[in-house]
Design a protein around this motif. Sequence first.
Motif, mmCIF file in Angstrom:
data_model
loop_
_atom_site.group_PDB
_atom_site.id
_atom_site.type_symbol
_atom_site.label_atom_id
_atom_site.label_comp_id
_atom_site.label_asym_id
_atom_site.label_seq_id
_atom_site.Cartn_x
_atom_site.Cartn_y
_atom_site.Cartn_z
ATOM 1 N N PRO A 164 15.985 -1.179 -1.017
ATOM 2 C CA PRO A 164 14.819 -0.842 -1.839
ATOM 3 C C PRO A 164 13.536 -1.303 -1.146
ATOM 4 N N ALA A 165 12.602 -0.392 -0.974
ATOM 5 C CA ALA A 165 11.342 -0.734 -0.302
ATOM 6 C C ALA A 165 10.186 -0.005 -0.990
ATOM 7 N N ALA A 166 10.249 0.002 -2.322
ATOM 8 C CA ALA A 166 9.245 0.779 -3.067
ATOM 9 C C ALA A 166 8.366 -0.101 -3.951
ATOM 10 N N GLY A 167 8.472 -1.415 -3.764
ATOM 11 C CA GLY A 167 7.657 -2.322 -4.587
ATOM 12 C C GLY A 167 6.187 -2.240 -4.186
ATOM 13 N N LEU A 168 5.332 -2.812 -5.018
ATOM 14 C CA LEU A 168 3.893 -2.738 -4.740
ATOM 15 C C LEU A 168 3.446 -3.784 -3.718
ATOM 16 N N GLY A 169 4.245 -4.825 -3.549
ATOM 17 C CA GLY A 169 3.896 -5.859 -2.556
ATOM 18 C C GLY A 169 2.553 -6.508 -2.839
ATOM 19 N N THR A 170 2.303 -6.825 -4.116
ATOM 20 C CA THR A 170 0.973 -7.314 -4.493
ATOM 21 C C THR A 170 0.633 -8.660 -3.848
ATOM 22 N N ARG A 171 1.676 -9.421 -3.473
ATOM 23 C CA ARG A 171 1.382 -10.734 -2.875
ATOM 24 C C ARG A 171 0.780 -10.603 -1.481
ATOM 25 N N PHE A 172 0.821 -9.401 -0.918
ATOM 26 C CA PHE A 172 0.256 -9.207 0.424
ATOM 27 C C PHE A 172 -0.964 -8.293 0.434
ATOM 28 N N LEU A 173 -1.549 -8.062 -0.736
ATOM 29 C CA LEU A 173 -2.775 -7.251 -0.752
ATOM 30 C C LEU A 173 -3.881 -7.992 -0.026
ATOM 31 N N PRO A 174 -4.793 -7.351 0.706
ATOM 32 C CA PRO A 174 -4.941 -5.907 0.822
ATOM 33 C C PRO A 174 -4.046 -5.247 1.884
ATOM 34 N N ALA A 175 -3.230 -6.048 2.637
ATOM 35 C CA ALA A 175 -2.438 -5.435 3.729
ATOM 36 C C ALA A 175 -1.530 -4.322 3.205
ATOM 37 N N THR A 176 -1.062 -4.457 1.952
ATOM 38 C CA THR A 176 -0.075 -3.515 1.423
ATOM 39 C C THR A 176 -0.695 -2.391 0.593
#
Length: 305
Positions: A9-21
């Motif tokens: 699964p690689a569809a998460g929002l990755g909010t902990r790495f914003l703005p990179a994500t």
Amino acid sequence: MKVRKAVIPAAGLGTRFLPATKAMAKEMLPIVDKPTIQFIVEEALKSGIEDILIVTGKAKRSIEDHFDANLELETNLKEKHKDELLKLVEETTDINLHFVRQKHPLGLGHAVLQAKAFVGNEPFVVMLGDDLMEDDVPLTKQLMLDYENTHASTIAVMEVPEEETHKYGIINPGEEVAKGLYNVKNFVEKPKPGEAPSNLAIIGRYLLTPEIFSVLEEQEPGAGGEIQLTDAIDTLNKTQRVFAHDFKGTRYDVGDKFGFMKTSIEYGLKHPEVQENLKEYIIQLGQKLATEQASTSKEEEIELS
Ligand code: UTP
């Protein structure tokens, strides 16, 4: 039945790495020079997995492109006789990969549900890109070996400090049927402080039987309003045995900033191209920081006296 398929699964929002994500999947962030998802794909292949499905979200293209041929780049490297680099680029294009889209990031359980048609009626593994695992035998392979004996779902767990249990899915271990293999009583997603049934936390590798899909189809949102895989596994455990495998290797948590930075440094220290320079740099930096720390402490002492 043999375990042949993996779902990443690689569809998460990755909010902990914003703005990179914002425009790029978290799973594409590199550790030194390799995207984390490539480490996961390599673990799957080393474990003997034959078919891999990546569940993608909004940043689908960067992942698909990474594992696709890039003719312009390959021709350029060929012309310049950069054979080593060409080999690196070609390595990522020879893999049997499939992609499916999770239209809305409704949770890990929902992402896994998107793999139903791909998996069919077979046992399969779920591998998260947040966690890099190292051991003599890859963790996915360890779970596959367990399955040969148990023919049941087996979830990888690891001891975590008690004050961190609220961040994880935690197991109530039940009977230890073989060394480090537990017949789990129940699973709790992100227990409140003081309410965790143990300090054995679910880490990012799962071997699941296909019955998980009918459970996921009925699964209501849980912690954080998301459709949680842990909740579905807990329901599955009521109709068939589910085991937990206590992983004794090394886990690199790349899902948060500090974990990501530590992993980059540790992998850098093993990377032939940068290890020497990085080691020297860390030693010098350590000495500089120690001197700064000592002079701040001295100033504080003087102020106090
Ligand atoms: P995380 O909760 O760690 O990832 O999910 P996230 O939501 O992307 O990250 P943050 O918390 O906002 O920073 C674990 C794995 O499950 C995938 C993620 O891509 C990650 O690999 N996932 C999560 C999905 O594929 N879909 C979802 O709806 C949620």
